[in-house]
Design an enzyme around this catalytic site. Sequence first.
Site, short mmCIF file in Angstrom:
data_model
loop_
_atom_site.label_atom_id
_atom_site.label_comp_id
_atom_site.label_asym_id
_atom_site.label_seq_id
_atom_site.Cartn_x
_atom_site.Cartn_y
_atom_site.Cartn_z
N SER A 68 0.81 -1.25 -0.08
CA SER A 68 -0.26 0.11 -0.07
C SER A 68 0.93 1.31 -0.03
O SER A 68 1.94 1.36 0.47
CB SER A 68 -0.83 0.09 1.31
OG SER A 68 -1.92 0.95 1.34
N ASP A 69 0.26 2.47 -0.53
CA ASP A 69 0.95 3.77 -0.41
C ASP A 69 0.06 4.71 -0.11
O ASP A 69 -1.12 4.69 -0.85
CB ASP A 69 1.68 3.95 -1.68
CG ASP A 69 2.41 5.26 -1.61
OD1 ASP A 69 3.56 5.12 -0.78
OD2 ASP A 69 2.23 6.15 -2.53
N THR A 70 0.25 5.77 0.74
CA THR A 70 -0.83 6.73 0.88
C THR A 70 -0.04 8.04 0.55
O THR A 70 1.22 8.24 1.17
CB THR A 70 -1.27 6.55 2.29
OG1 THR A 70 -1.73 5.40 2.63
CG2 THR A 70 -2.07 7.78 2.77
N SER A 105 -3.26 3.69 -2.41
CA SER A 105 -3.08 2.65 -3.30
C SER A 105 -2.89 1.48 -2.72
O SER A 105 -2.02 1.35 -1.61
CB SER A 105 -2.07 3.02 -4.22
OG SER A 105 -2.40 4.03 -5.05
#
Length: 185
Positions: A68-70, A105
């Site tokens: 995940s990426d924020t 994501s």
Amino acid sequence: MKEIILASKSPRRKELMETLGLPFSVMASHTREDWNPLLTAKENSLNIAKEKAQAIFLEKPEAVIIASDTIVLKNDFVFGKPKGVKEARKMIEELSDSIHQVYTSIVVREGNRILSDISVSDVYFLPIPKEDLEVYLRGSEWKDKAGAYAIQGWAARYIDKIDGDYYAIMGFPVSKVNSLLKQVL
């Protein structure tokens, strides 16, 4: 069942992954999280999540990998993880008394099969008094957080409302992860 690996060192992501009730292990991906100026913020966030999954895939190709990426975005300006207290102060001052977006994501990788999704949420901040901000910056909560805040922490007292997924703002859209995992498990 296949081995499931969460490609993250984030205790919040680990805690939220536990809500799915599946056995999993954690491996930090140690990627550089490079930003490509030719891509949109959404595309960059998704690419970074894919890179995190790829790094673990190279070590554990038989596993199902979740990455995940924020990112925090306001007026097309990306607020990443602050490099120091000065940058954290500037970020929070910019976000104060305004609306910004949080893009998270998610990538689920099983072998060469890569599934992905992105959550976009609007966060409405109330004005943050300078004296409160200075107290906050003396602590360490702002470190290693996109936009220098965690929705479930100190910043909660200044968030008027959100439009979107609370858990995605925390960095892990649980329902999207669950949906993607159901496609590979």
